[in-house]
Motif scaffolding. Structure first.
Motif, PDB file in Angstrom:
ATOM      1  N   ASP A  14      24.900  78.788  33.283  1.00  0.00           N
ATOM      2  CA  ASP A  14      26.159  78.445  32.631  1.00  0.00           C
ATOM      3  C   ASP A  14      27.124  77.791  33.613  1.00  0.00           C
ATOM      4  O   ASP A  14      27.793  76.796  33.291  1.00  0.00           O
ATOM      5  CB  ASP A  14      26.822  79.695  32.040  1.00  0.00           C
ATOM      6  N   GLY A  15      27.214  78.355  34.808  1.00  0.00           N
ATOM      7  CA  GLY A  15      28.100  77.787  35.815  1.00  0.00           C
ATOM      8  C   GLY A  15      27.678  76.388  36.221  1.00  0.00           C
ATOM      9  O   GLY A  15      28.531  75.511  36.443  1.00  0.00           O
ATOM     10  N   THR A  16      26.366  76.157  36.303  1.00  0.00           N
ATOM     11  CA  THR A  16      25.856  74.833  36.648  1.00  0.00           C
ATOM     12  C   THR A  16      26.239  73.811  35.590  1.00  0.00           C
ATOM     13  O   THR A  16      26.714  72.707  35.900  1.00  0.00           O
ATOM     14  CB  THR A  16      24.330  74.878  36.794  1.00  0.00           C
ATOM     15  N   VAL A  17      26.040  74.170  34.319  1.00  0.00           N
ATOM     16  CA  VAL A  17      26.364  73.252  33.226  1.00  0.00           C
ATOM     17  C   VAL A  17      27.854  72.937  33.233  1.00  0.00           C
ATOM     18  O   VAL A  17      28.260  71.762  33.142  1.00  0.00           O
ATOM     19  CB  VAL A  17      25.934  73.844  31.873  1.00  0.00           C
ATOM     20  N   ARG A  18      28.687  73.953  33.332  1.00  0.00           N
ATOM     21  CA  ARG A  18      30.140  73.722  33.309  1.00  0.00           C
ATOM     22  C   ARG A  18      30.591  72.865  34.490  1.00  0.00           C
ATOM     23  O   ARG A  18      31.465  72.002  34.352  1.00  0.00           O
ATOM     24  CB  ARG A  18      30.872  75.061  33.285  1.00  0.00           C
ATOM     25  N   ASP A  19      30.011  73.115  35.657  1.00  0.00           N
ATOM     26  CA  ASP A  19      30.383  72.319  36.825  1.00  0.00           C
ATOM     27  C   ASP A  19      29.988  70.856  36.638  1.00  0.00           C
ATOM     28  O   ASP A  19      30.779  69.948  36.962  1.00  0.00           O
ATOM     29  CB  ASP A  19      29.703  72.886  38.068  1.00  0.00           C
ATOM     30  N   PHE A  62      27.980  74.274  24.899  1.00  0.00           N
ATOM     31  CA  PHE A  62      29.150  74.126  25.751  1.00  0.00           C
ATOM     32  C   PHE A  62      29.960  72.921  25.281  1.00  0.00           C
ATOM     33  O   PHE A  62      29.403  71.900  24.893  1.00  0.00           O
ATOM     34  CB  PHE A  62      28.746  73.886  27.209  1.00  0.00           C
ATOM     35  N   GLY A  63      31.271  73.047  25.345  1.00  0.00           N
ATOM     36  CA  GLY A  63      32.123  71.894  25.105  1.00  0.00           C
ATOM     37  C   GLY A  63      32.309  71.563  23.644  1.00  0.00           C
ATOM     38  O   GLY A  63      32.159  72.417  22.753  1.00  0.00           O
ATOM     39  N   LEU A  64      32.621  70.290  23.387  1.00  0.00           N
ATOM     40  CA  LEU A  64      33.040  69.835  22.061  1.00  0.00           C
ATOM     41  C   LEU A  64      32.008  68.914  21.428  1.00  0.00           C
ATOM     42  O   LEU A  64      31.335  68.142  22.108  1.00  0.00           O
ATOM     43  CB  LEU A  64      34.365  69.078  22.165  1.00  0.00           C
ATOM     44  N   ARG A  65      31.937  69.021  20.100  1.00  0.00           N
ATOM     45  CA  ARG A  65      31.071  68.101  19.359  1.00  0.00           C
ATOM     46  C   ARG A  65      31.624  66.683  19.394  1.00  0.00           C
ATOM     47  O   ARG A  65      30.867  65.713  19.382  1.00  0.00           O
ATOM     48  CB  ARG A  65      30.926  68.569  17.910  1.00  0.00           C
ATOM     49  N   GLU A  66      32.953  66.555  19.419  1.00  0.00           N
ATOM     50  CA  GLU A  66      33.582  65.232  19.471  1.00  0.00           C
ATOM     51  C   GLU A  66      34.927  65.354  20.171  1.00  0.00           C
ATOM     52  O   GLU A  66      35.697  66.280  19.892  1.00  0.00           O
ATOM     53  CB  GLU A  66      33.775  64.650  18.072  1.00  0.00           C
ATOM     54  N   THR A  67      35.206  64.427  21.059  1.00  0.00           N
ATOM     55  CA  THR A  67      36.495  64.452  21.744  1.00  0.00           C
ATOM     56  C   THR A  67      37.615  64.244  20.732  1.00  0.00           C
ATOM     57  O   THR A  67      37.465  63.514  19.753  1.00  0.00           O
ATOM     58  CB  THR A  67      36.563  63.349  22.814  1.00  0.00           C
ATOM     59  N   ASP A  99      38.695  66.545  18.818  1.00  0.00           N
ATOM     60  CA  ASP A  99      38.529  67.552  17.774  1.00  0.00           C
ATOM     61  C   ASP A  99      38.386  68.911  18.462  1.00  0.00           C
ATOM     62  O   ASP A  99      38.214  69.005  19.671  1.00  0.00           O
ATOM     63  CB  ASP A  99      37.292  67.232  16.933  1.00  0.00           C
ATOM     64  N   THR A 100      38.424  69.959  17.659  1.00  0.00           N
ATOM     65  CA  THR A 100      38.321  71.305  18.231  1.00  0.00           C
ATOM     66  C   THR A 100      36.964  71.952  17.989  1.00  0.00           C
ATOM     67  O   THR A 100      36.704  73.027  18.532  1.00  0.00           O
ATOM     68  CB  THR A 100      39.416  72.216  17.638  1.00  0.00           C
ATOM     69  N   ALA A 101      36.103  71.324  17.170  1.00  0.00           N
ATOM     70  CA  ALA A 101      34.801  71.912  16.848  1.00  0.00           C
ATOM     71  C   ALA A 101      33.935  71.988  18.096  1.00  0.00           C
ATOM     72  O   ALA A 101      33.736  70.994  18.794  1.00  0.00           O
ATOM     73  CB  ALA A 101      34.106  71.089  15.769  1.00  0.00           C
ATOM     74  N   LYS A 102      33.411  73.184  18.362  1.00  0.00           N
ATOM     75  CA  LYS A 102      32.653  73.411  19.588  1.00  0.00           C
ATOM     76  C   LYS A 102      31.145  73.252  19.361  1.00  0.00           C
ATOM     77  O   LYS A 102      30.638  73.423  18.249  1.00  0.00           O
ATOM     78  CB  LYS A 102      32.957  74.808  20.134  1.00  0.00           C
TER      79      LYS A 102
END
Length: 511
Positions: free
Chosen positions: A48-53, A79-84, A86-89
Motif C-alpha cells: 500500500d505504501g509503495t502504491v501511494r508513494d 486507491f485514489g479516484l475514478r476520475e479527477t 470527482d469524489t468517487a473512489k
C-alpha cells in the motif's frame, strides 16, 4: 585452403563440445521455490505504501491491485479516484480498461476452446484474410499470430484504427503491408493477433465477445469483465482514462474505444476479477475445484515461441514471447510471465507471475503510461525475493516509456520554421482529392483566406495545415498513436504524410 581449415575448425569445435557434454555430470536439478510465505507477507505489507508513494510521484489518479499466492487472494485494494474532479473512489470492483493485458486474457480464452496443445498450430482461416505473400497466408497459424511472428510490421493496422476505420477494413488491408521473414522475426501487431482470435470465434460459429464470455468470463466468475467498450462505458463503477497535462496535472480528456482490436486490447476488468484469472493461471487452468481451461493448452501459452528481445551481450538475458505472454527466465532459472498494457489516451496495466512460486500480481491504473503499473509489480517481486528493493523501478520504467514516446516523434521540429524557409505556392496547387490503396481518400481544402485543411479517414478527421518550408506543411496528429507534429510534403501530384509512411504506405496520388 582457408575454407578447409574453417571446416576442420568447426568440426573440431563440435566434437569437443559433444565430448564435453558427454563427460559432464547430469544437468542441474529443476529450480525449486525459494520465496517463503513470510517473505510474501512482508512484501504485501509494504505494498500500500509503495502504491501511494508512486501515485504521489506521478500524479496518476487511480490504481487497483490484486496479489495471489498459493491460490489465495492475499491483497485486493483500490486507491485514489475514478476520475479527477470527482469524489468517487477506486475500489476492487472498479472497472478499468486493461489495454494489451487483454492479450494473455484472450490467449486463455483460445486455450479454453482447444483440446490439444497442437491445435494452436492449426491454420488461421478467417474468410477473406490474407497477407502480402500468398505462401505465408496459406501457412499462418493461430500460434504465429498470437506470438507476433507472422512477418507483419510493428503495430500494423493501428494507424488505420486511429483514423476511424473499423475492424473489417483494417484486417482486409493488412494484405498491403510489407512482410519480414515469416517465423523468423518478431514485431508486435494488435491486428494480426485480432485476426487469429476472430478466426477462432468464427470457427466456433460465434462472436469473439460471446466466445470470451462463455469460455472464460462466466465459468471463472469474472462477472465484471467484458471485451466490449459499451459494457465498460455503461458500468456504474468504471475508471475514466486520464492523460497528463503540460502543468503536470491529470485530466480525463479522451475516450478510447478499442472495439476494432477487442481481442488484443479491448478487455475491461476489475482487480477482483483479474485475481480470479490469476488463480486460474497459477493453478494450470483450474479454479475453485473446477476445470475451466485444459492444462495442456494453457501451458502452451507459457512456452517461448520466438525471441522478442535479443540479448545485448553474451551474458545478457534473452526475452521471448509466447502466446499472448512475455516469457523470460530469472537468475534462479524460474519461469517469469508478464504483460503490460498501455493506452496513450489514458490507461496502463501490468501482470507478472512466477508460476513456480504460485505468486502473481496485477496492477490496473487509469493514467497514461508513466511506468507506475510496471514499477509496482517490479518493486513487489524485488522485495519478495530479496527482502529489499534493489532499484528505483519507477524511475527506470518511467524513463523507458518516455524513451519510447520520444522515439516515435519526427526528427524535424515542425513547430519552428527554418530561417531560410521558402514560401508556399498558391493554395490551389495543393487542394484536391488524393487516393491511397491502404489509407483511402485524403482531401485538401482551402478557406477564403487560403488556409489549408487536410482530411483523412472515413469520418473524416480534419487537420489544419501549418506551412513549414516550400511545399512542406505540418499538422498535429491525434489519437492513440499521436506523435506530435508530422510533415506533409506535396510533390508532382502526390502528397506524403510522414507519420503514415513508416512502412512506405503513406504517399497519396491526386485523382
Amino acid at each position: 585452403m582457408r575454407t578447409l581449415r574453417a571446416a576442420v575448425a568447426a568440426g573440431t569445435a563440435v566434437l569437443l563440445a559433444t565430448a564435453a557434454a558427454n563427460a559432464a555430470p547430469s544437468p542441474p536439478p529443476e529450480p525449486r521455490p525459494s520465496i517463503s510465505d513470510d517473505a510474501v507477507d512482508k512484501a504485501v505489507a509494504r505494498l500500500d505504501g509503495t502504491v501511494r508513494d508512486m501515485m504521489r510521484r506521478t500524479g496518476v489518479p487511480g490504481v487497483s491491485v490484486a496479489v495471489v499466492h498459493d491460490d489465495e487472494v492475499v491483497h485486493l485494494k483500490g486507491f485514489g479516484l475514478r476520475e479527477t474532479g470527482d469524489t468517487a473512489k477506486v475500489g476492487p470492483d472498479t472497472v478499468f480498461q486493461i489495454a494489451s493485458l487483454s492479450k494473455p486474457v484472450s490467449s486463455t480464452v483460445v486455450a479454453g476452446t482447444l483440446t490439444s496443445p497442437d491445435e494452436w498450430d492449426r491454420r488461421t482461416t478467417l474468410p477473406g484474410f490474407s497477407l502480402k505473400d500468398p505462401w505465408v497466408t496459406g501457412h499462418l497459424t493461430t500460434a504465429d499470430l498470437f506470438s507476433h511472428r507472422s512477418g507483419l510490421p510493428d503495430h500494423a493496422g493501428d494507424l488505420l484504427e486511429d483514423l476511424g476505420y473499423d475492424q473489417a477494413y483494417v484486417l482486409d488491408h493488412l494484405r498491403l503491408e510489407p512482410l519480414a521473414p515469416f517465423r523468423a522475426s518478431y514485431a508486435y501487431t494488435n491486428f494480426g493477433f485480432t485476426a487469429a482470435a476472430e478466426a477462432v470465434a468464427r470457427a466456433k460459429g460465434t462472436s469473439w465477445q460471446k466466445l470470451s464470455a462463455d469460455t472464460l468470463f462466466k465459468p471463472a466468475g469474472m462477472t465484471r469483465t467484458s471485451t466490449e467498450f459499451s459494457a465498460f462505458a455503461r458500468a456504474p463503477d468504471h475508471a475514466a482514462t486520464h492523460v497528463k497535462n503540460a502543468d503536470g496535472t491529470w485530466s480525463a480528456r479522451f475516450v478510447r474505444d478499442p472495439d476494432a482490436q477487442a481481442p488484443a486490447g479491448g478487455v475491461s476488468s476489475t482487480a477482483r476479477d483479474m485475481s480470479r484469472w490469476l488463480r486460474l493461471q497459477l493453478a494450470d487452468g483450474a479454479l475453485d475445484g473446477k476445470r475451466i481451461v485444459p492444462a495442456g493448452t494453457l501451458a502452451r501459452t507459457h512456452v517461448p515461441e520466438i525471441v522478442s528481445q535479443p540479448p545485448a551481450g553474451p551474458t545478457a538475458r534473452t526475452g521471448f514471447y509466447g502466446l499472448g505472454w512475455n516469457v523470460s527466465y530469472d537468475d534462479a532459472g524460474r519461469l517469469r510471465l508478464s504483460h503490460s498494457g498501455a493506452f496513450d489516451l489514458g490507461a496502463n496495466t501490468n501482470v507478472t507471475l512466477l508460476p513456480l512460486e504460485r505468486l502473481g500480481i496485477v496492477v490496473l491504473t487509469n493514467g497514461a503510461p508513466v511506468g507506475l503499473a510496471d514499477a509496482v509489480a517490479l518493486d513487489f517481486f524485488d522485495f519478495a525475493e530479496h527482502g529489499k528493493v534493489t532499484a528505483d523501478w519507477l524511475g527506470l520504467a518511467g524513463a523507458l516509456y518516455a524513451q519510447l514516446e520520444a522515439a516515435d516523434r519526427s526528427p524535424t521540429d515542425y513547430a519552428h520554421q527554418p530561417a531560410s524557409a521558402r514560401p508556399a505556392k498558391d493554395s490551389a496547387a495543393y487542394t484536391g482529392t488524393y487516393d491511397n490503396p491502404y489509407y483511402g481518400k485524403l482531401t485538401v481544402t482551402a478557406d477564403d483566406e487560403g488556409a489549408l485543411t487536410l482530411a483523412l479517414g472515413p469520418k473524416p478527421l480534419r487537420f489544419p495545415l501549418a506551412h513549414y518550408d516550400g511545399d512542406t506543411f505540418s499538422f498535429e496528429t491525434a489519437g492513440e498513436n499521436a506523435v506530435g507534429r508530422t510533415g506533409v510534403t506535396f510533390a508532382d501530384g502526390t502528397v506524403r504524410v510522414e507519420y503514415l509512411d513508416a512502412d512506405h504506405l503513406g504517399t497519396f496520388t491526386r485523382q
